[in-house]
Design a protein around this motif. Structure first.
Motif, short mmCIF file in Angstrom:
data_model
loop_
_atom_site.label_atom_id
_atom_site.label_comp_id
_atom_site.label_asym_id
_atom_site.label_seq_id
_atom_site.Cartn_x
_atom_site.Cartn_y
_atom_site.Cartn_z
N ALA A 8 0.61 -1.56 0.35
CA ALA A 8 0.28 -0.04 -0.02
C ALA A 8 1.14 1.31 -0.29
CB ALA A 8 -1.20 -0.60 1.33
N ALA A 9 2.25 0.79 0.14
CA ALA A 9 2.90 2.05 0.39
C ALA A 9 3.44 2.84 -1.20
CB ALA A 9 4.54 1.80 0.77
N GLY A 10 3.81 3.72 -1.61
CA GLY A 10 4.56 4.28 -2.34
C GLY A 10 3.33 5.76 -3.20
N PRO A 11 3.50 5.56 -4.78
CA PRO A 11 2.98 6.55 -5.50
C PRO A 11 1.56 6.29 -5.93
CG PRO A 11 4.93 6.68 -5.92
CD PRO A 11 5.48 5.46 -5.12
N LEU A 12 1.38 4.43 -5.88
CA LEU A 12 0.19 3.61 -6.18
C LEU A 12 -0.46 4.28 -5.71
CD1 LEU A 12 2.14 0.88 -7.96
CD2 LEU A 12 0.60 2.47 -9.45
N ALA A 13 -0.55 4.51 -3.94
CA ALA A 13 -1.39 4.17 -2.96
C ALA A 13 -1.62 5.46 -3.24
CB ALA A 13 -1.03 4.37 -1.55
N GLN A 14 -1.45 6.53 -3.68
CA GLN A 14 -1.86 7.89 -4.14
C GLN A 14 -3.45 7.39 -4.94
OE1 GLN A 14 0.03 11.44 -5.14
NE2 GLN A 14 2.44 9.73 -3.55
N LEU A 15 -3.55 6.77 -5.82
CA LEU A 15 -4.00 6.83 -6.58
C LEU A 15 -5.59 5.77 -6.28
CD1 LEU A 15 -2.45 3.98 -9.61
CD2 LEU A 15 -2.78 6.57 -9.63
N THR A 16 -6.22 7.02 -7.00
CA THR A 16 -8.34 6.51 -6.35
C THR A 16 -8.36 4.92 -7.56
OG1 THR A 16 -9.58 7.90 -8.45
CG2 THR A 16 -8.88 9.14 -6.22
N ALA A 17 -9.17 4.75 -7.03
CA ALA A 17 -9.79 3.00 -7.15
C ALA A 17 -10.08 3.72 -8.68
CB ALA A 17 -10.60 2.71 -6.76
N ARG A 18 -10.90 4.11 -9.06
CA ARG A 18 -10.93 4.59 -10.12
C ARG A 18 -9.48 4.56 -11.38
NH1 ARG A 18 -14.39 1.60 -12.91
NH2 ARG A 18 -16.61 2.97 -12.65
N GLU A 19 -9.09 5.25 -11.23
CA GLU A 19 -7.44 5.35 -11.66
C GLU A 19 -6.58 3.85 -11.64
OE1 GLU A 19 -7.04 9.85 -10.21
OE2 GLU A 19 -5.93 9.07 -8.93
N ARG A 20 -6.81 3.53 -10.34
CA ARG A 20 -5.95 1.59 -10.25
C ARG A 20 -6.81 0.35 -11.46
NH1 ARG A 20 -3.00 0.94 -5.67
NH2 ARG A 20 -3.52 -1.63 -5.73
N ASP A 21 -8.47 1.49 -11.68
CA ASP A 21 -8.70 -0.13 -12.02
C ASP A 21 -7.99 0.52 -13.84
OD1 ASP A 21 -10.39 -0.92 -10.61
OD2 ASP A 21 -12.36 0.59 -11.21
N VAL A 22 -8.11 2.33 -14.32
CA VAL A 22 -7.09 2.50 -15.58
C VAL A 22 -6.27 1.94 -15.70
CG1 VAL A 22 -7.18 4.32 -17.42
CG2 VAL A 22 -9.16 4.56 -15.66
N LEU A 23 -5.28 1.99 -14.52
CA LEU A 23 -3.72 1.16 -14.99
C LEU A 23 -3.85 -0.04 -15.29
CD1 LEU A 23 -1.11 2.09 -15.05
CD2 LEU A 23 -0.88 2.06 -12.08
N GLU A 24 -4.82 -0.60 -14.25
CA GLU A 24 -5.24 -2.61 -14.75
C GLU A 24 -4.74 -2.76 -15.80
OE1 GLU A 24 -7.47 -5.90 -12.81
OE2 GLU A 24 -7.28 -3.99 -11.86
N LEU A 25 -5.98 -1.94 -16.63
CA LEU A 25 -6.35 -2.29 -18.09
C LEU A 25 -5.36 -1.91 -19.01
CD1 LEU A 25 -10.20 -1.29 -18.32
CD2 LEU A 25 -9.41 -3.18 -18.46
N MET A 26 -4.15 -0.42 -18.58
CA MET A 26 -3.27 -0.22 -19.24
C MET A 26 -2.17 -1.23 -19.23
SD MET A 26 -2.92 3.90 -18.08
CE MET A 26 -1.06 3.70 -18.51
N ALA A 27 -1.71 -1.88 -17.94
CA ALA A 27 -1.48 -2.77 -18.06
C ALA A 27 -1.13 -4.42 -19.13
CB ALA A 27 -0.99 -3.06 -16.83
N GLN A 28 -2.94 -4.30 -19.11
CA GLN A 28 -2.92 -5.41 -19.78
C GLN A 28 -3.25 -5.31 -21.75
OE1 GLN A 28 -7.13 -6.94 -18.88
NE2 GLN A 28 -6.93 -6.89 -16.51
N GLY A 29 -2.79 -4.08 -21.70
CA GLY A 29 -2.10 -3.60 -23.38
C GLY A 29 -3.85 -2.54 -23.78
N ARG A 30 -4.29 -1.79 -22.72
CA ARG A 30 -5.53 -1.83 -23.74
C ARG A 30 -5.81 -0.35 -24.08
NH1 ARG A 30 -10.33 -4.66 -21.46
NH2 ARG A 30 -9.21 -6.90 -21.36
N SER A 31 -6.47 0.28 -24.85
CA SER A 31 -6.09 2.02 -25.35
C SER A 31 -6.91 2.38 -24.50
CB SER A 31 -6.43 1.27 -26.95
OG SER A 31 -7.36 0.95 -27.03
N ASN A 32 -7.29 3.45 -24.95
CA ASN A 32 -8.01 4.34 -24.28
C ASN A 32 -9.43 4.11 -24.62
OD1 ASN A 32 -5.85 5.42 -22.74
ND2 ASN A 32 -6.19 7.78 -23.40
#
Length: 213
Positions: free
Chosen positions: A142-166
């Protein structure tokens, strides 16, 4: 492309499925040893290989992938694994996620998904299995910059990590394209990514996510 898988039945099955989809398979092998020579001979756009191969069935695929990317940086590599092996994957991805993918073998049953992943990796994109991403998320501190992301931002980043486009992210989360762009900008800001090109920052954001920032 080249297929490297020690199970002859699975290898032949993958080759047949891909050929039926119109994918050209220039070579195949059952161990990691001959791969560099085969890549040098055929110069494929992408290599599909198992993580665990003879003789030790541990990390031969990872080491072969690293050797291929070092000697032939224009060749994409898509790793297959029976289990989620996050440590090896993160180590390989941290070098350069472009043209690199990791799927669980169960995805092979969906030939459209496999063929799509191969095309994206061959085009220089990163493709990470959703289950691998979920495991990484669950193991993350839970530490570090990732902890600053909102739940929705984490959802977006997770999908980015899967290679999804905007556009694909917008469809998956049922939100507008402009909203996705706002979330992406916020992610860049919170992960302290500068004003480099959008593609570069996107890759760096995914790497930060996979490493746990």
């Amino acid at each position: 492309m080249i297929v490297a898988e020690d199970s002859a039945i699975l290898r032949q099955g993958i080759v047949r499925l891909l050929q039926d989809e119109g994918v050209e398979v220039s070579a195949q092998c059952g161990e990691a040893g001959p791969l560099l020579g085969l890549v040098a001979e055929h110069r494929p756009d992408v290599v599909l290989l198992d993580i665990r191969m003879p003789p030790t069935h541990t990390d031969e695929g990872i080491r072969a992938a690293a050797a291929i990317r070092s000697a032939f940086p224009g060749t994409g590599v898509l790793l297959l694994s029976q289990y989620v092996e996050t440590t090896a994957t993160v180590r390989a991805l941290a070098e350069d996620s472009r043209g690199f993918g990791y799927l669980l073998k169960e995805r092979v049953a969906d030939v459209d998904e496999l063929a799509g992943a191969l095309k994206r990796v061959a085009a220089g994109e990163a493709v990470v299995d959703p289950e691998v991403v979920a495991r990484l998320m669950g193991a993350r501190s839970a530490a570090g910059p990732l902890a600053q992301l909102t739940a929705r931002e984490r959802d977006v980043l997770e999908l980015m990590a899967q290679g999804r486009s905007n556009d694909a992210i917008a469809q998956q989360l049922v939100i507008g394209g402009k909203t996705v762009e706002t979330h992406v900008r916020n992610i860049f800001t919170k992960l302290r990514l500068g004003a480099e090109s959008m593609d570069h920052r996107r890759v760096m954001a995914v790497l930060a996510y996979l490493r746990g920032a």
